[in-house]
Motif scaffolding. Structure first.
Motif, mmCIF file in Angstrom:
data_model
loop_
_atom_site.group_PDB
_atom_site.id
_atom_site.type_symbol
_atom_site.label_atom_id
_atom_site.label_comp_id
_atom_site.label_asym_id
_atom_site.label_seq_id
_atom_site.Cartn_x
_atom_site.Cartn_y
_atom_site.Cartn_z
ATOM 1 N N VAL A 151 0.931 -1.198 -0.120
ATOM 2 C CA VAL A 151 0.018 0.070 0.063
ATOM 3 C C VAL A 151 0.904 1.195 -0.011
ATOM 4 C CG1 VAL A 151 -1.878 1.425 1.221
ATOM 5 C CG2 VAL A 151 -2.008 -1.248 1.050
ATOM 6 N N PHE A 152 0.529 2.198 -0.863
ATOM 7 C CA PHE A 152 1.363 3.439 -1.062
ATOM 8 C C PHE A 152 0.296 4.603 -0.444
ATOM 9 C CE2 PHE A 152 3.376 1.094 -4.098
ATOM 10 C CZ PHE A 152 4.696 1.664 -4.333
ATOM 11 N N LEU A 153 1.114 5.425 0.727
ATOM 12 C CA LEU A 153 0.557 6.469 1.570
ATOM 13 C C LEU A 153 0.966 7.586 0.631
ATOM 14 C CD1 LEU A 153 0.207 5.368 5.112
ATOM 15 C CD2 LEU A 153 -1.455 5.173 3.214
ATOM 16 N N GLY A 154 0.488 7.926 -0.230
ATOM 17 C CA GLY A 154 0.992 9.030 -1.308
ATOM 18 C C GLY A 154 0.973 8.611 -2.738
ATOM 19 N N ALA A 155 0.721 9.469 -3.594
ATOM 20 C CA ALA A 155 0.387 8.866 -4.986
ATOM 21 C C ALA A 155 1.253 10.250 -5.841
ATOM 22 C CB ALA A 155 -0.783 8.773 -5.309
ATOM 23 N N GLY A 156 2.216 10.629 -5.619
ATOM 24 C CA GLY A 156 2.844 11.454 -6.286
ATOM 25 C C GLY A 156 3.888 10.914 -7.433
ATOM 26 N N ALA A 157 4.759 11.563 -8.029
ATOM 27 C CA ALA A 157 5.516 11.193 -9.023
ATOM 28 C C ALA A 157 6.491 10.137 -8.407
ATOM 29 C CB ALA A 157 6.468 12.673 -9.682
ATOM 30 N N MET A 158 7.188 10.081 -7.436
ATOM 31 C CA MET A 158 7.984 9.140 -6.988
ATOM 32 C C MET A 158 7.299 7.678 -6.573
ATOM 33 S SD MET A 158 10.955 8.156 -6.628
ATOM 34 C CE MET A 158 11.819 9.765 -6.845
ATOM 35 N N ALA A 159 6.180 8.078 -6.057
ATOM 36 C CA ALA A 159 5.201 6.679 -6.066
ATOM 37 C C ALA A 159 4.755 6.242 -7.168
ATOM 38 C CB ALA A 159 3.932 6.917 -5.360
ATOM 39 N N GLU A 160 4.474 6.816 -8.247
ATOM 40 C CA GLU A 160 4.215 6.325 -9.854
ATOM 41 C C GLU A 160 5.378 5.577 -10.133
ATOM 42 O OE1 GLU A 160 2.419 7.593 -13.765
ATOM 43 O OE2 GLU A 160 2.532 9.191 -12.516
ATOM 44 N N ALA A 161 6.498 6.192 -10.003
ATOM 45 C CA ALA A 161 7.869 5.750 -10.818
ATOM 46 C C ALA A 161 8.132 4.417 -10.093
ATOM 47 C CB ALA A 161 9.034 6.724 -10.462
ATOM 48 N N ILE A 162 7.910 4.024 -8.693
ATOM 49 C CA ILE A 162 8.126 3.034 -8.160
ATOM 50 C C ILE A 162 7.031 1.856 -8.559
ATOM 51 C CG2 ILE A 162 8.183 1.807 -5.794
ATOM 52 C CD1 ILE A 162 9.049 4.488 -4.655
ATOM 53 N N VAL A 163 5.848 2.421 -8.705
ATOM 54 C CA VAL A 163 4.771 1.190 -9.197
ATOM 55 C C VAL A 163 4.969 0.916 -10.554
ATOM 56 C CG1 VAL A 163 2.161 1.269 -9.689
ATOM 57 C CG2 VAL A 163 2.916 2.298 -7.393
ATOM 58 N N ARG A 164 5.682 1.945 -11.453
ATOM 59 C CA ARG A 164 5.841 1.519 -12.765
ATOM 60 C C ARG A 164 6.921 0.631 -12.708
ATOM 61 N NH1 ARG A 164 7.451 6.244 -14.395
ATOM 62 N NH2 ARG A 164 5.618 6.813 -15.368
ATOM 63 N N GLY A 165 7.676 0.666 -11.827
ATOM 64 C CA GLY A 165 8.938 -0.318 -12.154
ATOM 65 C C GLY A 165 8.466 -1.599 -11.509
ATOM 66 N N LEU A 166 7.788 -1.773 -10.547
ATOM 67 C CA LEU A 166 7.177 -3.035 -10.020
ATOM 68 C C LEU A 166 6.449 -3.772 -11.006
ATOM 69 C CD1 LEU A 166 6.283 -1.739 -6.372
ATOM 70 C CD2 LEU A 166 8.411 -3.068 -6.995
ATOM 71 N N VAL A 167 5.634 -2.830 -11.686
ATOM 72 C CA VAL A 167 4.545 -3.675 -12.552
ATOM 73 C C VAL A 167 5.359 -3.970 -13.925
ATOM 74 C CG1 VAL A 167 2.590 -3.254 -14.030
ATOM 75 C CG2 VAL A 167 2.398 -2.303 -11.735
ATOM 76 N N ASP A 168 6.233 -3.166 -14.417
ATOM 77 C CA ASP A 168 6.775 -3.395 -15.721
ATOM 78 C C ASP A 168 7.798 -4.478 -15.678
ATOM 79 O OD1 ASP A 168 5.370 -1.259 -16.900
ATOM 80 O OD2 ASP A 168 7.251 0.089 -17.020
ATOM 81 N N LYS A 169 8.471 -4.821 -14.681
ATOM 82 C CA LYS A 169 9.459 -5.652 -14.239
ATOM 83 C C LYS A 169 8.780 -6.962 -13.601
ATOM 84 C CE LYS A 169 13.587 -2.880 -14.292
ATOM 85 N NZ LYS A 169 14.788 -2.469 -13.810
ATOM 86 N N GLU A 170 7.432 -6.841 -13.407
ATOM 87 C CA GLU A 170 6.671 -8.086 -12.886
ATOM 88 C C GLU A 170 7.237 -8.419 -11.570
ATOM 89 O OE1 GLU A 170 6.734 -10.872 -15.928
ATOM 90 O OE2 GLU A 170 5.061 -9.725 -17.180
ATOM 91 N N VAL A 171 7.578 -7.431 -10.568
ATOM 92 C CA VAL A 171 8.026 -7.928 -9.222
ATOM 93 C C VAL A 171 6.937 -8.097 -8.276
ATOM 94 C CG1 VAL A 171 9.537 -6.974 -7.211
ATOM 95 C CG2 VAL A 171 10.213 -6.145 -9.544
ATOM 96 N N VAL A 172 5.876 -7.181 -8.489
ATOM 97 C CA VAL A 172 4.696 -7.419 -7.748
ATOM 98 C C VAL A 172 3.420 -7.340 -8.799
ATOM 99 C CG1 VAL A 172 3.237 -6.412 -6.189
ATOM 100 C CG2 VAL A 172 5.603 -6.180 -5.833
#
Length: 268
Positions: A7-28
């Motif tokens: 769960v991310f508390l905050g949805a700014g640019a850095m949170a999005e960057a981390i989510v993008r990486g996790l999803v694109d690399k199929e980590v989570v």
């Protein structure tokens, strides 16, 4: 890691960057990522449509394995008081200047990691520093590091060294952009158009960085290989030495680290 609930508390640019990486690399798995911010539901819906995440509810928070603190640093007390974390939930903080001790004050004693990424995280090329409290087991440190590598490379350091990480890598992209600006102007003064000067310096910087990575040689050794005595490179480097550029760089990074310490005291 794919089945970890985050769960991310905050949805700014850095949170999005981390989510993008996790999803694109199929980590989570995207279905296991939920995000929450103060009031901007439209932003959360946009991220949900883009990455397949969901808008976090209290149940998501209660069932989370990891909570990522990505709100504004000044809001940490308010957010964690409004959303107290259950025992057993680990925390990752990307809040600049907020110490582990401060996070423990509001989140309680639990496994906590601090991550200092830079803006290149948005393209998966961050150079990050990370540090952990003593509740983080070797297995959890491995899991955390796997998450961090979804947005680039990571160096494990002590918490005190995070100020140096901020001074070198956290702010580092700005220094590189400034150098490119300076060399663009120099190239224009020598008769090039700005686009040509920019392309020359971007590709030169990328090539030099790749040489350092591939050869593993000391930068001083590679510099000497380019520098013939009394040649063109020698003439340019002599001017840099005469103006004590190395001292300027030391002074500027020290100012950065000092300011990082000042910010940290604001949240203690």
């Amino acid at each position: 890691m794919k089945n970890k609930k985050i769960v991310f508390l905050g949805a700014g640019a850095m949170a999005e960057a981390i989510v993008r990486g996790l999803v694109d690399k199929e980590v989570v798995t995207p279905a296991n990522i939920a995000m929450k911010n103060n009031s901007n539901t439209e932003r959360l819906q946009e991220l949900n449509a883009r990455y397949g995440t969901s808008i976090a509810c209290q149940q998501d928070l209660d069932n989370a394995d990891i909570v990522v603190l990505a709100m504004k640093p000044k809001d940490i007390a308010e957010v964690l008081q409004a959303h107290p974390l259950k025992d057993g939930i680990a925390v990752i903080s990307v809040l600049a200047g907020v110490s582990i001790a401060t996070i423990e004050k509001y989140a309680g004693k639990r496994p906590i990691a601090r991550l200092m990424p830079n803006t290149s995280a948005t393209i998966g090329c961050s150079t990050s520093g990370a540090t952990f409290n003593d509740a983080v087991t070797p297995k959890l440190q491995h899991d955390f590091t796997q998450l961090f590598e979804a947005i680039g490379t990571v160096e494990i350091v002590t918490e005190e060294q995070m100020h140096a990480v901020t001074a070198l890598a956290g702010s580092g992209p700005a220094y590189m952009y400034y150098l490119i600006e300076c060399y663009e102007k120099a190239g224009v003064a020598l008769g090039l158009d700005v686009e040509t000067a920019r392309d020359l310096m971007i590709n030169t910087m990328m090539g030099a960085a790749e040489m350092l990575k591939r050869t593993g040689e000391d930068p001083a050794v590679l510099r000497e290989k380019v520098t013939s005595y009394k040649g063109t490179t020698f003439a340019a480097l002599e001017v840099l030495r005469e103006h004590h550029v190395d001292d300027i760089i030391k002074a500027s990074t020290k100012a950065n680290a000092d300011r990082s310490r000042e910010f940290g005291k604001l949240y203690d």
